[in-house]
Design an enzyme around this catalytic site. Structure first.
Site, PDB file in Angstrom:
ATOM      1  N   HIS A   1      25.525 -12.160  38.842  1.00 22.61           N
ATOM      2  CA  HIS A   1      24.465 -11.645  39.723  1.00 22.61           C
ATOM      3  C   HIS A   1      24.697 -11.928  41.208  1.00 22.61           C
ATOM      4  O   HIS A   1      23.778 -12.295  41.940  1.00 22.61           O
ATOM      5  CB  HIS A   1      23.116 -12.209  39.296  1.00 22.61           C
ATOM      6  CG  HIS A   1      22.620 -11.696  37.976  1.00 22.61           C
ATOM      7  ND1 HIS A   1      23.062 -10.530  37.404  1.00 22.61           N
ATOM      8  CD2 HIS A   1      21.687 -12.207  37.117  1.00 22.61           C
ATOM      9  CE1 HIS A   1      22.434 -10.342  36.250  1.00 22.61           C
ATOM     10  NE2 HIS A   1      21.607 -11.340  36.055  1.00 22.61           N
TER      11      HIS A   1
ATOM     12  N   HIS B   1      15.909  -6.619  38.296  1.00 22.77           N
ATOM     13  CA  HIS B   1      15.897  -7.600  37.210  1.00 22.77           C
ATOM     14  C   HIS B   1      14.466  -7.979  36.819  1.00 22.77           C
ATOM     15  O   HIS B   1      14.144  -9.163  36.660  1.00 22.77           O
ATOM     16  CB  HIS B   1      16.687  -8.840  37.644  1.00 22.77           C
ATOM     17  CG  HIS B   1      17.238  -9.654  36.513  1.00 22.77           C
ATOM     18  ND1 HIS B   1      16.434 -10.368  35.647  1.00 22.77           N
ATOM     19  CD2 HIS B   1      18.506  -9.868  36.111  1.00 22.77           C
ATOM     20  CE1 HIS B   1      17.204 -11.002  34.768  1.00 22.77           C
ATOM     21  NE2 HIS B   1      18.464 -10.716  35.022  1.00 22.77           N
TER      22      HIS B   1
ATOM     23  N   GLU C   1      17.909  -3.680  32.214  1.00 20.23           N
ATOM     24  CA  GLU C   1      18.588  -3.631  33.507  1.00 20.23           C
ATOM     25  C   GLU C   1      19.646  -2.520  33.518  1.00 20.23           C
ATOM     26  O   GLU C   1      20.701  -2.675  32.909  1.00 20.23           O
ATOM     27  CB  GLU C   1      19.266  -4.963  33.806  1.00 20.23           C
ATOM     28  CG  GLU C   1      18.383  -6.186  33.669  1.00 20.23           C
ATOM     29  CD  GLU C   1      19.195  -7.445  33.468  1.00 20.23           C
ATOM     30  OE1 GLU C   1      20.102  -7.708  34.292  1.00 20.23           O
ATOM     31  OE2 GLU C   1      18.941  -8.163  32.485  1.00 20.23           O
TER      32      GLU C   1
END
Length: 358
Positions: free
Chosen positions: A109, A183, A321
């Site tokens: 991420h 997210h 996602e």
């Protein structure tokens, strides 16, 4: 003010004194999306239920201090690269790029200080029948060691009575990689309902998924067929119906934490449908991305205090996602995350809400 489709105010303050703003976008009949500029976070999403009530359906925090003290990606915009890159390393035009390793042996991420930790700038507010806010952030060359300056703009827009659209664009001044997503953690019974998402009924429009190793990196094989596995959600099934089966992939992910292969070819199409049995809420997710990460909240462990003063525990919510496949910079057989000067990275996702009528 009353009747306005947009409201803006201060939600909190960073340690350096900069304000974190919150923008409220209003649809019809009480539908609302609340966005904060820190992390371009979807802080709240208020949707109707089958009995005429309304609830916030995304996990997060009531006050900014929660977002500042805990990095759990609640509602955040994730980048530069969503999901994982094996060993935090990839090659681009002969150069080996080493990223920070922040998830076991892998990069996750965007690294140690990703887009979810940045203060985004409000560059446009559009008040009217389809209220919207556009946020921007410029990531400098070698930010988290990613090559190239990356100029990102994203727009949250209420595109229907109970529909939220998210559009993202990015441009670079030299070859790089980019893979962005939102997210949000969804519980369609309500963020403070205290109920699990294991009885939510999930449908995923995918014939294949990516099998992973114990560190959540895709195995060196072609995508697996979902048929005959606990990963088959082509027809509606409760999330928890098969989550405890003795399947090695469920063990590797501690539940569902896998990318489904959508193969959308850049066209917006239905990817998933989620329905809550008690509230009757239904969410349909449309995207133009080639993958959808289905995550059943396996690592939520009760150490974080969420909205309403409730501890957030395993399976209290789930993520859907949309993004390019994980570890794609190291897999030429996967959709490419490469972005060159003169090109535009685009991502479009729509969250459409309805209620069960029977």
């Amino acid at each position: 003010m009353a009747g306005s489709t947009i409201e803006k105010g201060v939600f909190g303050r960073l340690p350096d004194g900069r304000d974190v703003e919150r923008i409220v976008l209003r649809g019809a009949g009480g539908f609302e999306a609340r966005i904060i500029t820190h992390g371009a976070v979807l802080q709240a999403l208020i949707a109707p239920d089958a009995k005429g009530g309304h609830d916030d359906v995304v996990l997060g925090h009531d006050a900014f201090t929660g977002y500042l003290s805990e990095r759990k990606f609640f509602g955040a915009t994730v980048g530069r690269y969503a999901n994982r890159i094996a060993k935090g390393q990839f090659s681009l035009d002969g150069e080996t790029v080493q990223l920070a390793v922040n998830n076991g042996p892998n990069a996750l991420h965007g690294g140690l200080d990703g887009f979810d930790r940045k203060l985004w700038e409000i560059v446009e507010l559009d008040e009217g029948a389809a209220p919207a806010v556009t946020l921007a952030y410029t990531s400098p060359h070698r930010d988290e060691n990613y090559p190239g300056r990356l100029d990102v703009r994203l727009t949250y827009r209420v595109t229907g009575p109970t529909e939220l659209s998210l559009s993202m664009e990015a441009r670079t001044d030299r070859p790089t990689i980019v893979n962005l997503t939102n997210h949000s953690f969804f519980n369609l019974e309500g963020a403070t309902s205290g109920t699990s998402i294991l009885d939510h009924r999930l449908t995923v429009a995918a014939e294949h998924f990516l099998a992973i190793d114990p560190t959540a990196i895709p195995l060196p094989e072609a995508p697996r067929r979902v048929a005959g596995t606990p990963f088959d959600f082509r027809e509606p099934r409760p999330v928890g119906e098969r989550i405890r089966q003795g399947d090695q992939q469920l063990q590797n992910g501690r539940g569902y934490d896998h990318t489904y292969c959508l193969g959308r070819d850049g066209k917006l199409a239905l990817a998933a449908r989620l329905e809550a049995p008690r509230s009757g809420r239904i969410m349909e997710l449309f995207t133009d991305q080639p993958g959808l990460q289905v995550y059943s909240g396996n690592y939520l462990d009760g150490t974080v205090l969420g909205k309403g003063g409730k501890l957030i525990r395993q399976s209290d919510a789930m993520c859907l996602e949309p993004h390019i496949w994980p570890d794609a910079p190291n897999r030429p057989d996967f959709p490419s995350p490469r972005l060159d000067p003169g090109q535009v990275y685009r991502h479009h996702t729509v969250y459409r809400f309805a209620v069960r009528t029977s």
